[in-house]
Design a protein around this motif. Structure first.
Motif, PDB file in Angstrom:
ATOM      1  N   SER A   1      -5.725 -16.016  25.163  1.00 44.43           N
ATOM      2  CA  SER A   1      -5.870 -16.060  26.622  1.00 44.43           C
ATOM      3  C   SER A   1      -7.318 -15.896  27.061  1.00 44.43           C
ATOM      4  O   SER A   1      -7.643 -16.097  28.225  1.00 44.43           O
ATOM      5  CB  SER A   1      -5.031 -14.960  27.269  1.00 44.43           C
ATOM      6  OG  SER A   1      -3.669 -15.156  26.975  1.00 44.43           O
ATOM      7  N   PHE A   2      -8.188 -15.532  26.131  1.00 43.71           N
ATOM      8  CA  PHE A   2      -9.584 -15.262  26.457  1.00 43.71           C
ATOM      9  C   PHE A   2     -10.525 -16.302  25.841  1.00 43.71           C
ATOM     10  O   PHE A   2     -11.728 -16.071  25.763  1.00 43.71           O
ATOM     11  CB  PHE A   2      -9.966 -13.857  25.979  1.00 43.71           C
ATOM     12  CG  PHE A   2      -9.265 -12.775  26.742  1.00 43.71           C
ATOM     13  CD1 PHE A   2      -9.900 -12.124  27.789  1.00 43.71           C
ATOM     14  CD2 PHE A   2      -7.968 -12.415  26.431  1.00 43.71           C
ATOM     15  CE1 PHE A   2      -9.257 -11.141  28.510  1.00 43.71           C
ATOM     16  CE2 PHE A   2      -7.314 -11.426  27.146  1.00 43.71           C
ATOM     17  CZ  PHE A   2      -7.958 -10.788  28.189  1.00 43.71           C
ATOM     18  N   CYS A   3      -9.982 -17.445  25.439  1.00 40.94           N
ATOM     19  CA  CYS A   3     -10.789 -18.465  24.766  1.00 40.94           C
ATOM     20  C   CYS A   3     -11.969 -18.956  25.592  1.00 40.94           C
ATOM     21  O   CYS A   3     -13.066 -19.093  25.087  1.00 40.94           O
ATOM     22  CB  CYS A   3      -9.922 -19.659  24.372  1.00 40.94           C
ATOM     23  SG  CYS A   3      -8.975 -19.348  22.894  1.00 40.94           S
ATOM     24  N   ASN A   4     -11.748 -19.243  26.839  1.00 37.64           N
ATOM     25  CA  ASN A   4     -12.802 -19.833  27.664  1.00 37.64           C
ATOM     26  C   ASN A   4     -13.182 -18.927  28.835  1.00 37.64           C
ATOM     27  O   ASN A   4     -13.423 -19.410  29.936  1.00 37.64           O
ATOM     28  CB  ASN A   4     -12.355 -21.207  28.175  1.00 37.64           C
ATOM     29  CG  ASN A   4     -12.117 -22.172  27.033  1.00 37.64           C
ATOM     30  OD1 ASN A   4     -12.946 -22.268  26.132  1.00 37.64           O
ATOM     31  ND2 ASN A   4     -10.982 -22.851  27.045  1.00 37.64           N
ATOM     32  N   VAL A   5     -13.239 -17.647  28.589  1.00 38.12           N
ATOM     33  CA  VAL A   5     -13.567 -16.703  29.649  1.00 38.12           C
ATOM     34  C   VAL A   5     -15.062 -16.780  29.947  1.00 38.12           C
ATOM     35  O   VAL A   5     -15.896 -16.692  29.048  1.00 38.12           O
ATOM     36  CB  VAL A   5     -13.172 -15.257  29.250  1.00 38.12           C
ATOM     37  CG1 VAL A   5     -13.728 -14.244  30.220  1.00 38.12           C
ATOM     38  CG2 VAL A   5     -11.669 -15.145  29.149  1.00 38.12           C
ATOM     39  N   ASP A   6     -15.367 -16.938  31.216  1.00 35.62           N
ATOM     40  CA  ASP A   6     -16.755 -16.951  31.671  1.00 35.62           C
ATOM     41  C   ASP A   6     -17.044 -15.575  32.269  1.00 35.62           C
ATOM     42  O   ASP A   6     -16.497 -15.227  33.310  1.00 35.62           O
ATOM     43  CB  ASP A   6     -16.953 -18.044  32.718  1.00 35.62           C
ATOM     44  CG  ASP A   6     -18.356 -18.076  33.294  1.00 35.62           C
ATOM     45  OD1 ASP A   6     -19.228 -17.325  32.800  1.00 35.62           O
ATOM     46  OD2 ASP A   6     -18.575 -18.854  34.241  1.00 35.62           O
ATOM     47  N   PRO A   7     -17.892 -14.767  31.611  1.00 31.79           N
ATOM     48  CA  PRO A   7     -18.151 -13.413  32.092  1.00 31.79           C
ATOM     49  C   PRO A   7     -18.791 -13.361  33.483  1.00 31.79           C
ATOM     50  O   PRO A   7     -18.744 -12.341  34.151  1.00 31.79           O
ATOM     51  CB  PRO A   7     -19.087 -12.805  31.052  1.00 31.79           C
ATOM     52  CG  PRO A   7     -19.424 -13.880  30.095  1.00 31.79           C
ATOM     53  CD  PRO A   7     -18.611 -15.084  30.408  1.00 31.79           C
TER      54      PRO A   7
END
Length: 169
Positions: free
Chosen positions: A45-51
Motif C-alpha cells: 500500500s506504500f509503493c508510490n507514497v510521495d512524502p
C-alpha cells in the motif's frame, strides 16, 4: 507503582521496562514475528507514497491497525508476566519524566521510552512501510538470488527495520 512507593510498602519493584528490553531489544529494533508479517502483508500500500503529499486514509487506517497489533503483542507479553499495561505506562511516564533519579540525571530507561514513542509514530510507520515496499518492488523476480543467499523474508525485514530505525534517529 513507583520504585519508592513499593519500597515503603515492603514490595519488590518489578522493572517492567527492563523485561521488555530483554524480550524486544534495547532499542525496540527487534520486531516480533506478528509485526513482521503485518509489515510484509501491508507494505504494498506504500509503493508510490510521495512524502511531500497528503497521506491516504488507507495509510492512517493501517497505522491504527499496526498500533493495535503492537499493543496486542505488549498485552500478551505483559499478561504472561502477570503485569498490566497501566503498570507499564506508569513506569514509562516515570522514565520519561526522569523520576526517581538523582537531580539532573536521566532515568536509565528514558532513551528506550523515547524509542518506543518514535517507533509508534505515524512518521516512522510510513517510513518503515515505504522502505519495505521499495525493497519488495526491487527484489521481485529475484527469488533465486534470495535463495542463493539463504535469506528469508523475515531476515530481510528485520534488517530493514534496523536500517529504518537507525535512519529515523
Amino acid at each position: 507503582m513507583s520504585d519508592s512507593e513499593g519500597e515503603e510498602k515492603g514490595e519488590v519493584f518489578d522493572d517492567i521496562i527492563l523485561k521488555l528490553k530483554e524480550n524486544f531489544g534495547d532499542d525496540c529494533k527487534q520486531s516480533t514475528a506478528t509485526l513482521e508479517r503485518f509489515a510484509l502483508a501491508n507494505a504494498h500500500s506504500f509503493c508510490n507514497v510521495d512524502p511531500s503529499s497528503e497521506y491516504k486514509l488507507e495509510h492512517h487506517m493501517l497505522h491504527q491497525k499496526y498500533l493495535r497489533v503492537w499493543e496486542s503483542e505488549m498485552v500478551d507479553f505483559l499478561h504472561h508476566q502477570s503485569l498490566s499495561m497501566s503498570q507499564l505506562f506508569e513506569q514509562m511516564e516515570d522514565a520519561k519524566l526522569d523520576r526517581y533519579t538523582a537531580l539532573f540525571e536521566e532515568h536509565q530507561h528514558h532513551a528506550w521510552v523515547d524509542s518506543i514513542l518514535a517507533v509508534l509514530s505515524f512518521e516512522y510507520f510510513v517510513q518503515l512501510m515505504s522502505f519495505i515496499a521499495r525493497r519488495q518492488t526491487t527484489t521481485e523476480g529475484k527469488e533465486s538470488e534470495e535463495t542463493k543467499h539463504e535469506e528469508t523474508k523475515e531476515t530481510i525485514i528485520r534488517r530493514e527495520i534496523d536500517l529504518c530505525h537507525h535512519h529515523h534517529k
